[in-house]
Design an enzyme around this catalytic site. Structure first.
Site, mmCIF file in Angstrom:
data_model
loop_
_atom_site.group_PDB
_atom_site.id
_atom_site.type_symbol
_atom_site.label_atom_id
_atom_site.label_comp_id
_atom_site.label_asym_id
_atom_site.label_seq_id
_atom_site.Cartn_x
_atom_site.Cartn_y
_atom_site.Cartn_z
ATOM 1 C CB ALA A 1 -0.912 -0.017 1.225
ATOM 2 C CE LYS B 1 2.822 3.316 14.175
ATOM 3 N NZ LYS B 1 1.373 3.139 14.065
#
Ligand code: HSE
Length: 329
Positions: A10, A212
């Site tokens: 993607a 993250k």
């Protein structure tokens, strides 16, 4: 500036779409590889032709050629590494990035694995070689949080980072809260809509958010921390009753990442927050709140995932490298 793209999922497709739609950016595709093929042309490749070929044949280039051929060719200025994340080893992206940096090429990546595994080593390698390693797309999708930390807010001392760092979990919690869905129903919906990963364990157990948080903490404070240093609780044990209890107090629950060296804090966990709290955001949005000495509190919010949204972060990194290092060819 010549661009080689490794990975055509993607994110890679989003990058190629933008390269095709915005030729005025001066970013020329000279190499592209997926897991079974590759295409190299130092004269330039039409991104739309690659996307059409991928759609028709499920390959972007010639069978028998690979990412290694592109790296060997050296026919690029910047490597865009967007192969799937492997949080355990960082591979194969880690090898690709080491190779590109080690041969004097800039790297832009959305891949969290190599950053989680070897952030300090990769930064040192980039510094030694006088090239850039940029990774805005690893955290918060379209949100320019790494730029905010390393450029816009440079000169500030950062007291803490607090954020909603996983869109899938935020979507599940929003649906449980708004519609009274069970965790299993909300997760099934997230998977059906394509928000959750193929293996959603990384999302719902808080691992994706923790990676993250590690990237943000190392960017802010150069701590050299890893996933093992993060205290992690996911949302997989959360019940509708817990959300109802929070709702009785005009509160709700969100999966929150928090880092603060001053408070010895590196944690991802569900937190009860007042509905008016800036981190109570809906659906797949992400938000990051930076607490600083000069600017005070700065909160950034936006789309945390998505093909074009993540491409936005990658294009921003590419253009900032072009402006800083490379004369347009
Ligand atoms: N699975 C991630 C999320 C994708 O839901 O936030 C973006 O890193």
């Amino acid at each position: 500036m010549r661009i080689a793209v490794l990975g055509l999922g993607a994110v890679g497709k989003g990058v190629l779409r933008v390269l095709g739609e915005k030729p005025e950016l001066g970013l020329v595709l000279t190499g592209v590889a997926d897991s079974t093929s590759a295409w190299i042309d130092p004269a330039g490749i039409d991104p739309q032709t690659v996307l059409d070929r991928k759609c028709e044949t499920n390959r972007c280039g010639s069978e028998g050629r690979s990412a290694a051929d592109i790296l060997d060719s050296g026919a690029y200025d910047v490597l865009v590494e967007v192969t799937p994340t492997n949080a355990a080893t960082g591979e194969p992206a880690l090898t690709h990035i080491r190779r590109a940096l080690g041969t004097g090429h800039h790297v832009v990546t959305s891949n969290k694995g190599p950053l989680a595994a070897a952030h300090t080593e990769l930064e040192e390698l980039a510094r030694e070689q006088g090239v850039a390693l940029r990774y805005e797309a690893t955290v918060g999708g379209a949100i320019p949080v790494i730029h905010a930390i390393t450029r816009g807010l440079i000169g500030n001392k950062f007291h803490s980072i607090t954020g909603v760092l996983n869109g899938t979990c935020n979507y599940i919690l929003t649906r449980m809260d708004d519609e009274g869905l069970t965790y299993e129903q909300a997760l099934a919906e997230a998977r059906q809509l394509g928000y959750a990963e193929a293996d959603p364990t990384y999302d719902v157990r808080g691992i994706d958010a923790a990676i993250k948080l590690v990237i943000l903490a190392n960017t802010c404070w150069n701590l050299g921390v890893t996933l093992d240093d993060v205290s992690i609780t996911g949302i997989d044990g959360l019940t509708v009753d817990a959300l109802r209890l929070a709702a009785d107090q005009d509160c709700t629950i969100r999966l929150i990442g928090e880092a603060s060296p001053e408070r010895g804090l590196l944690r991802v966990a569900p937190r009860v927050l007042p509905r008016s709290h800036p981190l109570v955001i809906e659906g797949t949005l992400n938000a990051v709140m930076l607490s600083t000495d000069l600017a005070g509190e700065v909160t950034l919010m936006g789309r945390g995932a998505g093909s074009i949204e993540t491409a936005s972060a990658i294009i921003g990194d590419l253009l900032s490298i072009r402006d800083r290092f490379v004369e347009c060819r």
